[in-house]
Write an enzyme that holds these catalytic residues in place. Structure first.
Site, PDB file in Angstrom:
ATOM      1  N   GLU A  66       0.844  -1.194   0.000  1.00  0.00           N
ATOM      2  CA  GLU A  66       0.000   0.000   0.000  1.00  0.00           C
ATOM      3  C   GLU A  66       0.880   1.245   0.000  1.00  0.00           C
ATOM      4  OE1 GLU A  66      -3.183   0.084   2.976  1.00  0.00           O
ATOM      5  OE2 GLU A  66      -2.634  -1.974   3.487  1.00  0.00           O
ATOM      6  N   HIS A  90      -5.623 -11.855   5.717  1.00  0.00           N
ATOM      7  CA  HIS A  90      -5.730 -11.835   4.259  1.00  0.00           C
ATOM      8  C   HIS A  90      -4.705 -12.724   3.569  1.00  0.00           C
ATOM      9  CE1 HIS A  90      -8.500  -8.724   5.081  1.00  0.00           C
ATOM     10  NE2 HIS A  90      -7.683  -7.703   5.060  1.00  0.00           N
TER      11      HIS A  90
END
Length: 490
Positions: free
Chosen positions: A217, A241
Site C-alpha cells: 500500500e 488476508h
C-alpha cells in the site's frame, strides 16, 4: 429463492457502514439481488431518526456509487432503511430492539442478520446481549451473526472470543467476514486451479520453485494510530488476508464445492504449516517501519511522526514471512508473504515461479541464461492472470525474450464488483463458503503467535525503510537461494 430478512447493522453510522456496507447494498439493489421485503435496521448511539439517517446515507452513496447515480434505485434502497438509536453495549438496548422488531413485524421479516460493524472489543459484549434476551433463538426464523476481523489479537484472545460467540450462537450461525475472500481474483484462484487440467500436474514441489504473496500500500496509517499501534502489519494483513490467499493456492482439490468441504481443505493447509519456534523467528520473519520519503511527488513523514504514534514505537508497518507446508505436495517449497504501508505502489498479487529447465541445451548459443517461467495473479487494483514464457527473438541469432500470455481481462478497467457485495449476498443466502470457520481462525493464529511473542520482547530497535520504496533490503535474507528475489510487479 433468497428468503427475505431483517438486516441489523450495529455501528450503522461508522466508517465501515458508510463507505462499504451501504454502498454495497445500493449496488445489490441496482442488480435486483436483494429480497423484495428485506429491511435494513441501523443501530447506533447518535440521536438520529430514520429520515435523517436516510439523508446521510443518500449523501454517502452519491460519493461511492459506481457510475452515474440512479435516483430511482437509491429511493428503493432508502425505503428499506430504518434507524434505531441506542447503546448496543447495554442489554436494555437489545430488549428495546427486540420489542421494536416484534411490534413492526409487518415491516421486519422474522429472519434476522446481525452485522457487527463495531469495535472488536465489543464483539463478545453484543453477542452476549443478543443471546441474553433470546434474539439468537431460531423459533420463528433463522439468525446469523456477522463478525468483522480482527478475530482476536493473539491465540489466547481469539480463543476467548470464540467462547463468547459460541455461548449463544452455533457455529453455523456465525459468519466471520474477511473481505479479501470476496474479491473476484481470489475466487478465480479456485476456478483457475480446478477447472483447468493444464496446470494441476505442475502444481507441486516437482515443478514450482517458490510462491510469493504480496500486499503493498502507498497509504500510511490514515489517522488510525490508535488502532495500528496495537495491531501492526503482521496482525492486520498476514494473519488474515495473506494466509487466506495461501490456503487457496496450496489446498488440495475438495471433494465438492460445499462450504464445509472447501473449508476443510483450507484448514488442512494451515495445520500443515511448519511450526516456527520463538528461538527461530529471525530465520523466518522480518519486520520494519517506514521513515520519511516520497510517494510520487509528495513528501510524507515517517511512522514515528504520524499523529498519535509514540516516539519510541516499534510497531511494524512492514512484515515478511517465510513458511513451509509440510505435506506431500509442497514439502521444502518456500512460501514468501509480505505486506507493507508506504510502499512504492498499491498492489496485491500472487507470484508463482517455476523451476529452471533440467538441461541447458543452449549453452553454445548467445543465450547465457534462461529466465524462469512465472505465473502471476493480480488481485488488486487490476485483476489479471499472466503466464511468462521464453520465446525466440526474431533474428539470425539464437536469443530469447520473455513473452507474457495474458487473460482477456488484463489491463481492462471495467467496473468490478466490490467484495462486500458478494459477501453480503452470501450472508443473506446462508452460504458460508467464503467465511472463516472457528478452527481456521485458531490454526492461523498458531502460525503467527510465536512471531508476535518474539517481537514483543524486541522493543529497543526496529529496522527501517524509506517511504515510497519496496521495503528494506535486509528482507532478502529470508530467501533460500541467491537467485530468488521479490517480484514487485506483474
Amino acid at each position: 429463492m433468497v428468503e427475505s430478512c431483517t438486516f441489523v447493522v450495529f455501528g450503522a453510522t461508522g466508517n465501515l457502514s458508510r463507505n462499504k456496507l451501504l454502498p454495497a447494498f445500493y449496488h445489490l439493489e441496482s442488480a435486483q439481488r436483494l429480497p423484495d421485503k428485506m429491511a435494513i435496521v441501523g443501530v447506533a448511539l447518535q440521536e438520529w431518526n430514520t429520515e435523517y439517517w436516510r439523508q446521510q446515507v443518500a449523501q454517502d452513496i452519491q460519493l461511492k456509487a459506481r457510475g452515474d447515480l440512479n435516483r430511482e434505485i437509491l429511493a428503493r434502497l432508502l425505503q428499506r432503511l430504518h434507524y434505531f438509536q441506542g447503546d448496543f453495549t447495554v442489554v436494555e438496548t437489545h430488549q428495546h430492539l427486540k420489542a421494536y422488531l416484534e411490534k413492526e413485524s409487518q415491516i421486519f421479516p422474522s429472519n434476522i442478520v446481525f452485522y457487527m460493524s463495531i469495535r472488536p472489543a465489543d464483539f463478545g459484549v453484543v453477542a452476549n446481549n443478543l443471546g441474553a434476551i433470546g434474539l439468537n433463538l431460531e423459533r420463528d426464523g433463522w439468525r446469523r451473526l456477522v463478525v468483522e476481523k480482527p478475530f482476536g489479537y493473539d491465540l489466547v484472545s481469539a480463543e476467548m472470543l470464540e467462547v463468547q460467540l459460541h455461548r449463544y450462537f452455533r457455529e453455523r450461525q456465525i459468519f466471520r467476514i474477511d473481505h479479501y475472500l470476496g474479491k473476484e481474483m481470489i475466487q478465480n484462484v479456485l476456478v483457475f486451479r480446478f477447472a483447468n487440467v493444464l496446470f494441476e500436474p505442475l502444481w507441486n514441489r516437482n515443478y514450482i520453485d517458490h510462491i510469493q504473496i504480496t500486499h503493498a500500500e502507498t497509504a500510511g496509517i490514515e489517522g488510525r494510530a490508535g488502532f495500528y499501534e496495537g495491531t501492526g502489519a503482521l496482525r492486520d494483513m498476514i494473519q488474515s488476508h495473506l494466509l487466506q490467499m495461501l490456503t487457496l493456492v496450496a489446498m488440495e482439490p475438495p471433494p465438492n464445492m460445499d462450504p464445509e468441504s472447501l473449508r476443510d481443505e483450507k484448514v488442512k493447509v494451515l495445520k500443515s504449516i511448519r511450526p516456527i519456534s520463538v528461538s527461530t523467528v529471525r530465520s523466518y520473519a522480518f519486520r520494519a517501519q517506514y521513515v520519511s520519503g516520497s510517494i510520487g511527488s509528495n513528501k510524507v513523514v515517517g511512522y514515528l511522526n504520524e499523529e498519535g504514534v509514540a516516539s519510541n514505537s516499534t510497531t511494524e508497518t512492514y512484515a515478511a514471512l517465510k513458511l513451509y507446508i509440510d505435506n506431500w505436495r509442497w514439502r521444502h517449497i518456500p512460501f514468501y508473504l509480505r505486506t507493507g504501508k508506504r510502499m512504492a505502489t498499491t498492489a496485491s498479487h500472487i507470484s508463482i515461479r517455476f523451476k529452471e529447465v533440467p538441461q541447458q541445451l543452449f549453452r553454445r548459443t548467445p543465450i547465457h541464461r534462461l529466465e524462469p517461467n512465472w505465473l502471476l495473479l493480480g488481485v488488486q487494483p487490476n485483476e489479471c492472470l499472466r503466464i511468462e514464457l521464453q520465446t525466440k527473438e526474431v533474428g539470425l541469432e539464437m536469443r530469447t525474450h520473455t513473452t507474457g500470455l495474458d487473460a482477456a481481462s488484463c489491463g481492462q478497467e471495467e467496473a468490478k464488483l466490490d467484495a462486500y457485495e458478494i459477501l453480503l449476498l452470501d450472508v443473506i443466502k446462508g452460504d458460508n463458503s467464503l467465511f472463516l470457520r472457528d478452527d481456521e481462525v485458531r490454526w492461523a493464529w498458531q502460525v503467527i503467535d510465536p512471531i508476535l511473542r518474539a517481537w514483543a520482547t524486541e522493543r529497543e530497535f526496529i529496522p527501517s525503510y524509506n517511504a515510497g520504496s519496496w521495503g528494506p533490503s535486509e528482507t532478502g535474507r529470508l530467501f533460500d537461494c541467491d537467485d530468488q528475489h521479490w517480484r514487485n510487479t506483474l
